[in-house]
Design an enzyme around this catalytic site. Structure first.
Site, PDB file in Angstrom:
ATOM      1  CG  ASN A   7      -1.855   1.111   1.304  1.00 28.52           C
ATOM      2  OD1 ASN A   7      -1.813   2.004   0.465  1.00 28.52           O
ATOM      3  ND2 ASN A   7      -2.729   1.101   2.293  1.00 28.52           N
ATOM      4  NE  ARG A  91      -6.101   1.599  -0.285  1.00 28.96           N
ATOM      5  CZ  ARG A  91      -6.180   2.652   0.498  1.00 28.96           C
ATOM      6  NH1 ARG A  91      -5.138   3.048   1.186  1.00 28.96           N
ATOM      7  NH2 ARG A  91      -7.296   3.323   0.596  1.00 28.96           N
ATOM      8  CG  HIS A 180     -12.989   3.334   3.056  1.00 31.45           C
ATOM      9  ND1 HIS A 180     -13.752   4.323   3.634  1.00 31.45           N
ATOM     10  CD2 HIS A 180     -11.709   3.618   3.369  1.00 31.45           C
ATOM     11  CE1 HIS A 180     -12.961   5.188   4.257  1.00 31.45           C
ATOM     12  NE2 HIS A 180     -11.721   4.777   4.108  1.00 31.45           N
ATOM     13  NE  ARG A 241     -10.201  12.364   3.981  1.00 29.57           N
ATOM     14  CZ  ARG A 241     -10.204  11.059   3.734  1.00 29.57           C
ATOM     15  NH1 ARG A 241     -11.199  10.516   3.078  1.00 29.57           N
ATOM     16  NH2 ARG A 241      -9.220  10.296   4.144  1.00 29.57           N
ATOM     17  CD  GLU A 385      -9.033  -1.152   4.039  1.00 29.01           C
ATOM     18  OE1 GLU A 385      -9.304  -0.495   3.035  1.00 29.01           O
ATOM     19  OE2 GLU A 385      -8.687  -0.645   5.111  1.00 29.01           O
TER      20      GLU A 385
END
Ligand code: AMP
Length: 399
Positions: A7, A91, A180, A241, A385
């Site tokens: 990742n 990823r 996601h 965010r 993940e």
């Protein structure tokens, strides 16, 4: 077969080596401050001590070289040679409309991912650098690209189109993509297994509540809506965010504060969310919940607004699917915080939810946190993940 999961961010690189057959984690680690002074590699074989080494890393190729050195080290390594790494799973944040599933990396795939760069200018170029570095150092090892957006590509037009001139979709592909996806796919599939029911027969809502946060509606094994949009800025109130706002706020604040659009966007991405709403108290829920417990007004308003937005999305998605069988909580906040889960579910009595407080107080394992007679089930499922990426990669390489 051992799968190396990568990742890659602009200055960091997380990795895990996973045995695809047993799904055991063999080793994991992180390279930080790549291309910056003080770069460091953290490496930890499963069951052994974590090792941190401060060492220069001019670029990602050098970082990956250090990862390979760590994994093959005579004393602390976990494999004898590179040949014991059967494949690499990368990823990739944005696959646009081009990728509805994971794919083996070819030159054509790299070109197509590059075409999606403008949709994720901070992430995709870094992901591609990771691919290039692995290609250079492991030219004969097959690689897969696993996209954050792919799981959401099943959304119908009514869910992914915005109410703006259609030509912006036609010309620039401005639409909801969602992120996601690997987590939403993994958790929703695990939910079906936990419920002992067919994935294709269920209506599920997945709440991925971490520093980045998103909700998705999964009907009959397909995502039909999700809260993040063209970018990961839309939807829930997140760590820093803003999530959903009236778009007119951008112009309003730009005028009031004499800021450019870019500057306002930085505020919305980096200085908003629970950090901004709490008046700068923290983006970490542990701090916010402590403040909440102490009766601090900033902590209370922030935690309540966060939970309220999650509840609202659950209501919207229950309506979108005309019902819901189970609601799943995952990621940092969703997995670790019984109080937030309770706060979210306390307004869902109309779905026939009753929480099992004893179960809800536990952590660290997959749990049914609603009572056995709860009409809609509530589950806590730790996301994974990296394992999901390893599975996808293995399936592609094996085929
Ligand atoms: P993630 O992005 O999934 O790694 O989640 C990070 C978020 O999880 C941070 O905002 C942390 O505050 C939150 N988190 C981690 N542990 C806890 C905990 N015990 N209680 C509340 N929040 C937590």
């Amino acid at each position: 077969m051992n799968i190396l999961v990568i990742n890659c961010g602009s200055s960091s690189l997380k990795f895990q080596l996973i045995d695809a057959a047993t799904e055991a984690l063999i080793a994991k680690g992180l390279c930080e401050r790549i291309g910056i002074d003080g770069s460091k590699i953290v490496y930890q074989p499963t069951g052994a001590e974590k090792k941190e080494t401060v060492t220069p890393m001019a670029d990602h190729t050098q970082a990956i070289r250090l990862v390979i050195d760590a994994l093959t080290d005579k004393e602390t390594g976990v494999v004898g040679s590179l040949s014991e790494i059967g494949a690499v799973g990368h990823r990739i944040v944005h696959g646009g409309e081009k990728f509805a599933s994971s794919t083996l990396v070819t030159d054509e795939v790299i070109k197509t991912i590059t075409d999606c760069n403008e949709l994720a200018p901070l992430h995709n170029p870094a992901n591609l650098i990771g691919i290039a570095a692995c290609k250079e150092l492991m030219p004969d090892t097959p690689m897969a690209a696993v996209f954050d957006t792919a799981f959401h590509q099943t959304m119908p037009k009514e869910a992914y189109l915005y109410g703006i001139p259609y030509e912006y979709y036609e010309k620039y592909k401005v639409r909801r993509y969602g992120f996601h996806g690997t987590s939403h796919a993994y958790v929703s599939k695990r939910a079906a297994e936990m419920l002992g029911r067919k994935y294709e027969d269920l209506k599920l809502i997945v709440c991925h509540l971490g520093n980045g946060a998103s909700v998705s509606a999964v009907r009959n094994g397909k995502c039909i809506d999700t809260s993040m949009g063209l970018t990961p800025l839309e939807g829930l109130i997140m760590g820093t965010r803003s999530g959903d706002i009236d778009p007119a706020i951008i112009e309003f604040i730009a005028h009031k504060e004499n800021k450019s659009v870019d500057e306002v966007m930085t505020v919305l991405n980096k200085k908003s969310g629970v950090l901004g709403l709490s008046g700068g108290l923290s983006s970490d829920f542990r701090d916010l919940l402590k403040a909440y417990d102490e009766g601090d007004e900033a902590g209370i308003r922030t935690v309540e607004a966060f939970a309220y937005r999650v509840t609202k999305y659950i209501g919207a998605y229950a309506a979108a699917m005309n019902g819901v069988d189970a609601i799943c909580f995952t990621a940092g906040v969703g997995e670790n915080n019984p109080f937030i889960r309770d706060l979210v579910c306390s307004r869902l009595g109309y779905l026939g939810i009753t929480m099992d407080e004893e179960q809800n107080a536990k952590r660290g394992e997959e749990l049914m946190i609603s009572t056995p007679d709860s009409l809609t089930k509530v589950l806590m499922i730790p996301t994974n993940e990296e394992l999901a990426i390893a599975r996808e990669t293995y399936a592609l390489v094996k085929a």
